[in-house]
Write a protein that holds these residues in place. Structure first.
Motif: not given
Length: 472
Positions: A454-455, A457-459, A461-462
């Protein structure tokens, strides 16, 4: 009391309350889950080695609330039985705390915290020695010493790692419980300020001349409202000194100091970079907990197989066996017709399981997973050298493999219990406890892996949105 003091105190109490609920209590829960994993793994190892006697009433015991296992002295001849029962009780209570009990400021009262601290000292993990004056630690120390002085290096490494981790988890829990205790003490005094003092309508000047009399008035007022309410004379004395004492300004300053949160630090411009490899290695380390669980199951599989085999020992069976030996006819592979139940659809299917290859595979996994239990072991060192993607793929594969193994182990457990004849049914060793432990270990390891995914993927996208850059 001044209005400024009351206002500032209300704000400090609320901030500390939120901090404890959102930061401290989740840490306590996480560390209790870690301690529970240690206790369960140790229980499985010692039971499998025959060093303790399994509690026959283990699954019948209900845990309604936090209780402390027995710590009374016992005869040396009863060590195996008593330590078996007490370690089992300890593990069951930790399981209750980790999965059933609702940790909150409301439920974690001062008295309950005292019980938790007593529970945490059931076994003194740093001093499990035959010379310990505490019966539980002394008894377990004798048992542990027999392992550490033995020749089984794998078990020795696993037990050493378990004791080290149990000590760390316990220390962290006790530190966090102290912080919650400090808040509960202040919150107790705060409720008296809110609910009792206004009703007494005390004159500050008069109260300052006889502080002991004020303490007695407050105690009587508390009891008159609710006789079951616990009265903490020491805390009421602190409250009176903070409100009317000659050094009240100093006492109030100390009060606010106690209510400071650990997170009250200067704001930083950059968020510290998260060590993603460490997140994955935590998942790998947790995965190593499968080794003693699978080892305990493997032992039971062999025992149950032998029990079923003993049912085919008639005169004609012996003739057949002698005939095969005479003509060098190899034994047929042991196969079990298992009923596999789909957990989603509840549909049943049959699967013919080759027993020996299945057991051999479990043995390979036991040695592999055990090699991740300590940073000093080769398996752990190897993991540190490969890429994060490879670690993630390893975890995904083995999580999936172990899920399939769990399905077959559950079916095997049912097969042995239903196939054994009436004389042998009581001899069949059930695997429910180990299967539950394996399930919990897989869930926990998968949670760490999911947090990593999750982390990442979040990075990603950011970065695509230009919110962060590769150098951050």
């Amino acid at each position: 009391m001044s209005t400024d003091f009351e206002t500032a105190l209300a704000v400090a109490i609320e901030e500390k309350h939120v901090y404890c609920e959102k930061t401290v209590l989740p840490q306590i829960l996480e560390n209790y889950r870690g301690l529970h994993s240690c206790a369960l793994n140790l229980l499985n190892i010692l039971t499998k080695k025959g060093l303790i006697t399994a509690d026959p009433y283990r699954l019948d015991k209900k845990i309604p609330d936090i209780i402390v296992p027995d710590s009374e002295p016992f005869n040396e001849q009863e060590r195996s039985k008593e330590i078996g029962i007490r370690l089992s009780d300890f593990e069951r209570i930790l399981d209750f705390i980790s999965n059933t009990f609702k940790l909150s400021i409301k439920t974690l009262t001062i008295d309950r915290i005292k019980k938790l601290l007593a529970l945490n000292s059931t076994f003194l993990w740093n001093s499990l020695t035959p010379n310990n004056t505490k019966p539980n630690s002394q008894g377990l120390g004798v048992i542990i010493q027999s392992i550490l002085q033995g020749k089984d290096g794998l078990t020795k490494n696993m037990v050493t790692d378990i004791l080290s981790n149990a000590s760390k988890f316990t220390s962290k829990i006790n530190t966090s419980l102290k912080e919650v205790t400090d808040f509960q003490r202040e919150y107790y005094k705060y409720t008296i300020r809110q609910d009792i003092l206004p009703k007494l309508n005390l004159n500050p000047a008069v109260a300052a001349k006889n502080l002991d009399a004020v303490v007695q008035q407050i105690k009587k007022a508390i009891i008159s409202i609710d006789r079951k309410q616990i009265v903490y004379t020491e805390l009421i004395g602190e409250l009176v000194n903070e409100s009317y004492g000659p050094q009240k300004e100093t006492s109030q300053a100390a009060l606010f100091e106690r209510l400071k949160t650990v997170s009250a630090q200067p704001e930083q411009k950059k968020t510290p970079k998260i060590n993603t490899r460490a997140m994955l290695m935590d998942a790998v380390r947790i995965f190593s907990g499968l080794a003693p669980q699978l080892e305990a199951i493997n032992y039971k599989l062999i025992e149950n197989k032998n029990i079923l085999a003993s049912e085919h020992n008639s005169f004609w069976d012996k003739i057949k066996e002698a005939f095969k030996k005479a003509f060098n006819i190899p034994d047929k592979p042991i196969q079990y017709d298992l009923t596999i139940i789909d957990s989603v659809t509840q549909m049943q299917r049959h699967e013919l399981l080759d027993f020996q290859p299945f057991v051999d595979d479990l043995n390979r996994r036991i040695h592999l997973y055990a090699s991740f239990s300590s940073p000093d072991l080769p398996g752990y060192q190897k993991m540190l050298k490969i890429s994060e993607q490879d670690i993630c793929e390893f975890l995904s594969k083995h999580l999936s493999d172990c899920q399939r193994i769990m399905i077959r182990l559950t079916a095997l457990d049912t097969y042995f219990k239903t196939t054994a004849n009436s004389q042998n049914k009581n001899r069949i060793k059930g695997m429910k406890i180990e299967l539950t432990a394996i399930k919990n270990t897989l869930i926990k390891s998968n949670q760490y892996k999911a947090e990593y995914t999750s982390y990442i993927e979040e990075q990603r996208q950011m970065r695509q949105l230009g919110i962060i850059h590769d150098d951050e």
